[in-house]
Design a protein around this motif. Structure first.
Motif, PDB file in Angstrom:
ATOM      1  N   LEU A 264       0.878  -1.247  -0.161  1.00 18.60           N
ATOM      2  CA  LEU A 264      -0.582  -0.276   0.008  1.00 18.60           C
ATOM      3  C   LEU A 264       1.081   1.043  -0.271  1.00 18.60           C
ATOM      4  CD1 LEU A 264      -2.104  -0.948   3.091  1.00 18.60           C
ATOM      5  CD2 LEU A 264      -3.154  -1.636   0.711  1.00 18.60           C
ATOM      6  N   ALA A 265       0.340   2.425  -1.205  1.00 19.87           N
ATOM      7  CA  ALA A 265       1.718   3.415  -0.978  1.00 19.87           C
ATOM      8  C   ALA A 265      -0.187   4.754   0.301  1.00 19.87           C
ATOM      9  CB  ALA A 265       1.310   4.400  -2.169  1.00 19.87           C
ATOM     10  N   PHE A 266       0.176   5.477   0.504  1.00 21.87           N
ATOM     11  CA  PHE A 266      -0.414   6.509   1.802  1.00 21.87           C
ATOM     12  C   PHE A 266       0.672   7.134   2.451  1.00 21.87           C
ATOM     13  CE2 PHE A 266       2.269   3.836   4.809  1.00 21.87           C
ATOM     14  CZ  PHE A 266       2.139   4.534   6.238  1.00 21.87           C
ATOM     15  N   ARG A 267      -0.132   8.120   2.807  1.00 25.42           N
ATOM     16  CA  ARG A 267       0.073   9.586   3.228  1.00 25.42           C
ATOM     17  C   ARG A 267      -0.601  10.352   4.111  1.00 25.42           C
ATOM     18  NH1 ARG A 267      -0.448  12.837  -2.774  1.00 25.42           N
ATOM     19  NH2 ARG A 267      -2.459  13.443  -2.344  1.00 25.42           N
ATOM     20  N   SER A 268      -0.702  11.005   4.774  1.00 27.01           N
ATOM     21  CA  SER A 268      -1.218  11.631   5.883  1.00 27.01           C
ATOM     22  C   SER A 268      -1.889  13.035   6.074  1.00 27.01           C
ATOM     23  CB  SER A 268      -1.025  11.126   7.243  1.00 27.01           C
ATOM     24  OG  SER A 268      -1.380   9.845   7.371  1.00 27.01           O
ATOM     25  N   ARG A 269      -2.686  13.727   5.935  1.00 24.81           N
ATOM     26  CA  ARG A 269      -2.433  15.163   5.833  1.00 24.81           C
ATOM     27  C   ARG A 269      -3.583  15.560   7.346  1.00 24.81           C
ATOM     28  NH1 ARG A 269      -2.763  16.967   0.541  1.00 24.81           N
ATOM     29  NH2 ARG A 269      -3.218  15.596  -0.775  1.00 24.81           N
ATOM     30  N   VAL A 270      -3.764  16.797   7.837  1.00 24.09           N
ATOM     31  CA  VAL A 270      -4.628  16.897   8.788  1.00 24.09           C
ATOM     32  C   VAL A 270      -5.424  18.370   8.204  1.00 24.09           C
ATOM     33  CG1 VAL A 270      -2.741  17.205  10.540  1.00 24.09           C
ATOM     34  CG2 VAL A 270      -2.656  19.946   8.841  1.00 24.09           C
ATOM     35  N   ARG A 271      -6.560  18.038   7.945  1.00 20.07           N
ATOM     36  CA  ARG A 271      -8.013  18.024   7.317  1.00 20.07           C
ATOM     37  C   ARG A 271      -8.504  20.098   8.449  1.00 20.07           C
ATOM     38  NH1 ARG A 271     -12.917  15.291   9.146  1.00 20.07           N
ATOM     39  NH2 ARG A 271     -12.869  13.801   7.662  1.00 20.07           N
ATOM     40  N   GLU A 272      -7.746  20.073   8.720  1.00 21.77           N
ATOM     41  CA  GLU A 272      -7.913  22.040   9.544  1.00 21.77           C
ATOM     42  C   GLU A 272      -6.940  23.014   8.281  1.00 21.77           C
ATOM     43  OE1 GLU A 272      -9.868  19.166  12.673  1.00 21.77           O
ATOM     44  OE2 GLU A 272      -7.006  19.434  11.703  1.00 21.77           O
ATOM     45  N   ARG A 273      -5.613  22.544   8.136  1.00 16.54           N
ATOM     46  CA  ARG A 273      -4.715  22.842   7.284  1.00 16.54           C
ATOM     47  C   ARG A 273      -4.246  22.810   6.063  1.00 16.54           C
ATOM     48  NH1 ARG A 273       0.184  22.860  10.056  1.00 16.54           N
ATOM     49  NH2 ARG A 273      -0.419  20.884  11.356  1.00 16.54           N
ATOM     50  N   GLY A 274      -5.574  21.179   5.486  1.00 20.27           N
ATOM     51  CA  GLY A 274      -4.570  20.884   4.541  1.00 20.27           C
ATOM     52  C   GLY A 274      -3.524  20.481   4.126  1.00 20.27           C
ATOM     53  N   LEU A 275      -2.242  20.034   5.374  1.00 17.56           N
ATOM     54  CA  LEU A 275      -1.238  20.304   4.651  1.00 17.56           C
ATOM     55  C   LEU A 275      -0.707  18.801   5.437  1.00 17.56           C
ATOM     56  CD1 LEU A 275       1.593  21.773   4.996  1.00 17.56           C
ATOM     57  CD2 LEU A 275       1.784  21.388   7.538  1.00 17.56           C
ATOM     58  N   VAL A 276       0.032  18.394   4.027  1.00 16.21           N
ATOM     59  CA  VAL A 276       0.306  16.793   3.915  1.00 16.21           C
ATOM     60  C   VAL A 276       1.519  16.790   5.389  1.00 16.21           C
ATOM     61  CG1 VAL A 276       2.381  14.756   2.566  1.00 16.21           C
ATOM     62  CG2 VAL A 276      -0.030  16.097   1.606  1.00 16.21           C
ATOM     63  N   VAL A 277       0.815  15.920   6.389  1.00 16.35           N
ATOM     64  CA  VAL A 277       2.191  15.972   7.107  1.00 16.35           C
ATOM     65  C   VAL A 277       3.131  14.517   7.349  1.00 16.35           C
ATOM     66  CG1 VAL A 277       0.353  17.078   8.602  1.00 16.35           C
ATOM     67  CG2 VAL A 277       0.411  14.941   8.760  1.00 16.35           C
ATOM     68  N   LEU A 278       2.503  13.205   6.558  1.00 16.26           N
ATOM     69  CA  LEU A 278       2.528  12.231   6.360  1.00 16.26           C
ATOM     70  C   LEU A 278       3.550  12.139   5.120  1.00 16.26           C
ATOM     71  CD1 LEU A 278       1.871   9.291   9.391  1.00 16.26           C
ATOM     72  CD2 LEU A 278       4.274  10.604   9.055  1.00 16.26           C
ATOM     73  N   ASN A 279       4.680  11.848   4.530  1.00 18.61           N
ATOM     74  CA  ASN A 279       4.380  11.630   3.068  1.00 18.61           C
ATOM     75  C   ASN A 279       5.383   9.933   2.586  1.00 18.61           C
ATOM     76  OD1 ASN A 279       3.900  12.223   0.370  1.00 18.61           O
ATOM     77  ND2 ASN A 279       4.926  13.992   0.420  1.00 18.61           N
ATOM     78  N   ASN A 280       5.100   9.980   1.183  1.00 19.84           N
ATOM     79  CA  ASN A 280       5.404   9.088   0.590  1.00 19.84           C
ATOM     80  C   ASN A 280       5.642   7.335   1.536  1.00 19.84           C
ATOM     81  OD1 ASN A 280       7.595  10.904   0.541  1.00 19.84           O
ATOM     82  ND2 ASN A 280       6.749  10.444  -1.979  1.00 19.84           N
ATOM     83  N   GLY A 281       4.661   7.804   2.208  1.00 21.83           N
ATOM     84  CA  GLY A 281       4.212   6.158   3.106  1.00 21.83           C
ATOM     85  C   GLY A 281       3.880   4.862   2.313  1.00 21.83           C
ATOM     86  N   ARG A 282       4.724   3.634   3.042  1.00 19.89           N
ATOM     87  CA  ARG A 282       4.544   2.453   2.514  1.00 19.89           C
ATOM     88  C   ARG A 282       4.346   1.215   3.631  1.00 19.89           C
ATOM     89  NH1 ARG A 282       7.262  -2.412   1.742  1.00 19.89           N
ATOM     90  NH2 ARG A 282       7.091  -2.706  -1.061  1.00 19.89           N
ATOM     91  N   ALA A 283       3.396   0.263   2.991  1.00 18.77           N
ATOM     92  CA  ALA A 283       2.964  -0.326   4.232  1.00 18.77           C
ATOM     93  C   ALA A 283       2.493  -1.549   3.215  1.00 18.77           C
ATOM     94  CB  ALA A 283       1.947  -0.138   4.579  1.00 18.77           C
TER      95      ALA A 283
END
Length: 286
Positions: A264-283
């Protein structure tokens, strides 16, 4: 005082023997915000002692050598330290209680240049203290924002896992509590950057930020619930690049893409700021 690459590469870490019980496993899960729905049996398996399971990402808090870069002998400007990357490879599922030994070493120290910071790459293995069985291998990159230009090598660095150029296959939203960092730090990361407003201000933040490893655990749980039916035995590995801090109280939205062979590829954003906080995730799933 500048950092010295040879000193850091030769840093001696004593083995860390740690006992943990159901309270520690539950506290770690609560620090990630699990248990927000007390009627959700999938969440209860991680926060209720009847049939308790340990989260697969909990290895990152066990056998930890402590906040060693705050030692003046390292020469590091620890108040400007940030977590850069984190990987975990799970060889054997953790029990909800037991006794483990952590072994840490510095793998490399990379100079990004004056004004650009430095990277400290370290590895830790976590073993069962009695049997010697390996539970997990972890790799961590620490970004020392104030310590570039010490004359070390500029590479190599690992290529990031690519994020697909299409809409995610699923999203998992996780609200965090305003006191999330104060809860999570009870699992062993006592860096005052996450609790003391004055230390946070000295580090360039207007308030204490959430631990990177807390965000890492939240994303890991999102992967489990979104793509693995919440089964902790199915997670084989998880790797992320930290791209921005989360402020406690924000909502983390993890976007997940299915790739080949259980990856899986993944990334995480914070909804309030629309900012990517985790990137280039791989599981990777079993």
């Amino acid at each position: 005082m500048a950092i010295d690459r040879d000193t850091l590469l030769a840093w001696e870490f004593p083995e860390v023997v740690q006992s943990f019980d159901h309270r520690d496993s539950i506290l770690y899960a609560l620090g990630l915000g699990i248990g927000s729905d007390p009627l959700d049996r999938a969440q209860l398996r991680f926060v209720y002692e009847d049939g308790l399971r340990a989260l697969p990402t909990m290895g990152v808090i066990l056998g930890y050598p402590g906040f060693w870069l705050s030692d003046p002998r390292t020469g590091a400007d620890w108040k400007r330290l940030l977590h850069g990357e984190q990987d975990i490879e799970i060889v054997k599922p953790l029990p909800a209680q037991g006794r483990v030994v952590g072994r840490t070493r510095v793998v490399d120290v990379i100079d990004k240049g004056a004004g650009k910071g430095a990277l400290v790459l370290s590895e830790r293995t976590l073993h069962d203290k009695d049997s010697g069985d390996l539970f997990c291998r972890m790799a961590s990159t620490t970004f020392l924002r104030g310590d570039g230009g010490f004359g070390g090598p500029s590479g190599p660095t690992k290529a990031p896992h690519p994020i697909p150029d299409r809409k995610p296959d699923l999203e998992v939203a996780t609200p965090t509590l305003p006191q999330a960092a104060l809860i999570y730090r009870l699992s062993g990361d006592w860096n005052p950057l996450h609790a003391d407003p004055d230390v946070a201000k000295a580090g360039g933040f207007d308030r204490p930020i959430l631990h990177g490893l807390c965000t890492f655990g939240i994303a890991g749980y999102a992967v489990l619930t979104g793509a693995a039916d919440g089964d902790p035995d199915r997670l084989a590995s998880l790797a992320v690049r930290f791209s921005a801090p989360v402020m406690p109280g924000e909502t983390i939205v993890t976007e997940i893409w299915h790739e080949d062979d259980g990856v899986l590829a993944f990334r995480s954003r914070v909804r309030e700021r629309g900012l990517v906080v985790l990137n280039n995730g791989r599981a990777a799933l079993r």
